[in-house]
Scaffold this motif. Structure first.
Motif, PDB file in Angstrom:
ATOM      1  N   GLU A  29       0.837  -1.203   0.000  1.00 31.88           N
ATOM      2  CA  GLU A  29       0.000   0.000   0.000  1.00 31.88           C
ATOM      3  C   GLU A  29       0.871   1.253   0.000  1.00 31.88           C
ATOM      4  N   TRP A  32       2.149   1.686  -3.593  1.00 33.51           N
ATOM      5  CA  TRP A  32       1.149   2.201  -4.537  1.00 33.51           C
ATOM      6  C   TRP A  32       0.874   3.679  -4.311  1.00 33.51           C
ATOM      7  N   ALA A 172      -1.548  -7.696  -3.140  1.00 29.68           N
ATOM      8  CA  ALA A 172      -1.210  -7.352  -4.511  1.00 29.68           C
ATOM      9  C   ALA A 172      -1.290  -8.598  -5.374  1.00 29.68           C
ATOM     10  N   PRO A 201      -1.272  -3.480  -8.117  1.00 25.93           N
ATOM     11  CA  PRO A 201      -2.297  -3.347  -7.073  1.00 25.93           C
ATOM     12  C   PRO A 201      -3.449  -4.302  -7.349  1.00 25.93           C
TER      13      PRO A 201
END
Length: 209
Positions: A29, A32, A172, A201
């Motif tokens: 996270e 991303w 992911a 993602p």
């Protein structure tokens, strides 16, 4: 050091294993969401993953603490959000021009199990694996752009693909892919085939709708 326009040296299956082990504790996270712009903040952001930034134009290239290279891709050369992380694995060019394309693809098919098994030794069995002509080819793979069936069959691209679900349900998706360059399958151009390991993602469930 490779650039977006240079193909780096091929990796061995053993080197791929080392790189994937290095990704085991990555907080995806955070990846991303994207890094800060170049400077001390970028260096510190990369350091939390064991990465060192090396190239900042168009894309962000990093060297890992195991010596591999990865590329963080974002739309339009921006820094965030990061759409995928790519690691070069293998590539080759047909010998003697287009007439060598069939042998190039045969060589790619022969080495495929070596790298697939290397990835599986770290990530477990793939959630799906198949070739360009598989009747069960997935419709969705996170942000990976699945080609239309007609184009996939014509171009034999992706030639081979396997994907894994990392840290389900909010982690992911990872893929190992062999992709021939345009014209390789049909023999209209001097053939090229490349293999990448990519992490994307998680977006939608992969599978037939």
């Amino acid at each position: 050091m490779g650039t977006p326009f240079e193909r780096p040296a091929n990796r061995t299956p053993e080197q791929l294993i080392a790189e994937l082990r290095g990704l085991a504790d990555v907080r995806w996270e955070t990846v991303w969401n994207g890094p800060p712009l170049p400077g001390k903040g970028l260096d510190m952001w990369c350091a939390q993953f064991g990465w060192t930034p090396t190239q900042f134009e168009y894309v962000l290239n990093v060297v890992t603490d195991t010596g591999g290279e990865m590329t963080l891709n974002a739309r339009g050369g921006s820094w965030a959000p990061v759409q995928s992380v790519s690691h070069w694995v293998w590539g080759d060019t047909a010998v003697g021009g287009p007439e060598g394309n069939p042998q190039l693809l045969a060589d790619a098919a022969q080495i495929w199990p070596l790298y697939r098994d290397a990835a599986s030794s770290v990530l477990g069995e793939p959630a799906w694996e198949g070739a360009w002509d598989s009747t069960s080819f997935p419709d969705e793979l996170g942000l990976y752009a699945i080609p239309d069936e007609e184009d996939r069959i014509e171009d034999k691209s992706p030639y081979r693909i396997a994907y894994w679900e990392l840290g389900a349900p909010d982690g992911a998706l990872a893929s190992l892919t062999i992709t021939p360059a345009t014209g390789t399958a049909g023999g209209s151009r001097h053939g090229v085939a490349n293999m990448y390991f990519d992490v994307y993602p998680r977006r939608l469930k992969v599978g037939r709708r």
